[in-house]
Design a protein around this motif. Sequence first.
Motif, PDB file in Angstrom:
ATOM      1  N   ARG A   1       0.833  -1.210   0.000  1.00 23.21           N
ATOM      2  CA  ARG A   1       0.000   0.000   0.000  1.00 23.21           C
ATOM      3  C   ARG A   1       0.863   1.254   0.000  1.00 23.21           C
ATOM      4  O   ARG A   1       0.522   2.243  -0.627  1.00 23.21           O
ATOM      5  CB  ARG A   1      -0.933  -0.017   1.202  1.00 23.21           C
ATOM      6  N   PHE A   2       1.969   1.230   0.736  1.00 22.74           N
ATOM      7  CA  PHE A   2       2.942   2.325   0.723  1.00 22.74           C
ATOM      8  C   PHE A   2       4.233   1.812   1.346  1.00 22.74           C
ATOM      9  O   PHE A   2       4.221   0.851   2.098  1.00 22.74           O
ATOM     10  CB  PHE A   2       2.431   3.584   1.444  1.00 22.74           C
ATOM     11  N   PRO A   3       5.341   2.443   1.026  1.00 13.61           N
ATOM     12  CA  PRO A   3       6.624   1.977   1.572  1.00 13.61           C
ATOM     13  C   PRO A   3       6.782   2.371   3.043  1.00 13.61           C
ATOM     14  O   PRO A   3       6.388   3.468   3.444  1.00 13.61           O
ATOM     15  CB  PRO A   3       7.662   2.679   0.693  1.00 13.61           C
ATOM     16  N   LEU A   4       7.366   1.491   3.810  1.00 12.36           N
ATOM     17  CA  LEU A   4       7.589   1.775   5.230  1.00 12.36           C
ATOM     18  C   LEU A   4       8.887   2.530   5.497  1.00 12.36           C
ATOM     19  O   LEU A   4       9.027   3.171   6.533  1.00 12.36           O
ATOM     20  CB  LEU A   4       7.598   0.479   6.037  1.00 12.36           C
ATOM     21  N   GLU A   5       9.834   2.461   4.570  1.00 10.25           N
ATOM     22  CA  GLU A   5      11.141   3.062   4.802  1.00 10.25           C
ATOM     23  C   GLU A   5      11.076   4.514   5.278  1.00 10.25           C
ATOM     24  O   GLU A   5      11.789   4.879   6.216  1.00 10.25           O
ATOM     25  CB  GLU A   5      12.031   2.957   3.552  1.00 10.25           C
ATOM     26  N   PRO A   6      10.228   5.371   4.688  1.00 12.64           N
ATOM     27  CA  PRO A   6      10.190   6.755   5.170  1.00 12.64           C
ATOM     28  C   PRO A   6       9.692   6.877   6.615  1.00 12.64           C
ATOM     29  O   PRO A   6       9.867   7.906   7.250  1.00 12.64           O
ATOM     30  CB  PRO A   6       9.210   7.451   4.217  1.00 12.64           C
ATOM     31  N   HIS A   7       9.107   5.804   7.125  1.00 15.83           N
ATOM     32  CA  HIS A   7       8.522   5.834   8.465  1.00 15.83           C
ATOM     33  C   HIS A   7       9.362   5.075   9.492  1.00 15.83           C
ATOM     34  O   HIS A   7       8.918   4.867  10.620  1.00 15.83           O
ATOM     35  CB  HIS A   7       7.094   5.282   8.405  1.00 15.83           C
ATOM     36  N   TYR A   8      10.568   4.686   9.115  1.00 18.91           N
ATOM     37  CA  TYR A   8      11.445   3.975  10.045  1.00 18.91           C
ATOM     38  C   TYR A   8      11.670   4.745  11.347  1.00 18.91           C
ATOM     39  O   TYR A   8      11.714   4.134  12.412  1.00 18.91           O
ATOM     40  CB  TYR A   8      12.770   3.612   9.386  1.00 18.91           C
ATOM     41  N   PRO A   9      11.823   6.081  11.315  1.00 15.35           N
ATOM     42  CA  PRO A   9      12.006   6.783  12.595  1.00 15.35           C
ATOM     43  C   PRO A   9      10.859   6.545  13.579  1.00 15.35           C
ATOM     44  O   PRO A   9      11.100   6.412  14.782  1.00 15.35           O
ATOM     45  CB  PRO A   9      12.093   8.258  12.187  1.00 15.35           C
ATOM     46  N   ALA A  10       9.648   6.430  13.091  1.00 16.15           N
ATOM     47  CA  ALA A  10       8.504   6.173  13.972  1.00 16.15           C
ATOM     48  C   ALA A  10       8.553   4.764  14.556  1.00 16.15           C
ATOM     49  O   ALA A  10       8.021   4.516  15.645  1.00 16.15           O
ATOM     50  CB  ALA A  10       7.193   6.375  13.212  1.00 16.15           C
ATOM     51  N   MET A  11       9.212   3.846  13.851  1.00 18.50           N
ATOM     52  CA  MET A  11       9.290   2.456  14.300  1.00 18.50           C
ATOM     53  C   MET A  11      10.506   2.188  15.182  1.00 18.50           C
ATOM     54  O   MET A  11      10.628   1.113  15.770  1.00 18.50           O
ATOM     55  CB  MET A  11       9.307   1.522  13.087  1.00 18.50           C
ATOM     56  N   MET A  12      11.405   3.144  15.298  1.00 18.21           N
ATOM     57  CA  MET A  12      12.656   2.931  16.039  1.00 18.21           C
ATOM     58  C   MET A  12      12.453   2.523  17.500  1.00 18.21           C
ATOM     59  O   MET A  12      13.239   1.718  18.017  1.00 18.21           O
ATOM     60  CB  MET A  12      13.569   4.142  15.931  1.00 18.21           C
TER      61      MET A  12
END
Length: 153
Positions: free
Chosen positions: A3-14
């Motif tokens: 649906r969308f890439p997660l890479e740009p959201h890695y900081p939120a997953m840290m």
Amino acid sequence: MSRFPLEPHYPAMMPLVTVARNIRTAGRLEPVLVDLVLMRASQINGCAYCLDMHGKDARAAGETEQRLYVLPAWRETNLFSERERIALAWTEELTELASPQAVPDALYEQARQHFDDAALVDLILLIGVINSFNRLNIAVRTIGGSYTVGEHG
């Protein structure tokens, strides 16, 4: 298709990544046990990306194909230690949470024979982290199969 890439959201997953790393670093749970827990929860949840990732990482760390193949039926084999069996039962209970009475006292008593308080907290947190990652990857439909060993640290 994702649906969308997660890479740009890695900081939120840290924060989740940090918890997982801290559990591994603490050393209260054996690396092979960690890998089995990550695989079993991902099997239950049907997360292809996490299964691909943790299967490859487990094999690279020395886990056998045979144990990975029979992991969904771990109760019907003698390939897992008693401590691993308790951790797998605990993983299933906390992943499925079928009722407010999940994680029966009998299982807790078995777990107490193999895990001290700190290790049990680590196990609970590890299961929570992998369930969060499973749900995240399933929700965005991350495609499994392209993971490279060590890609995420």
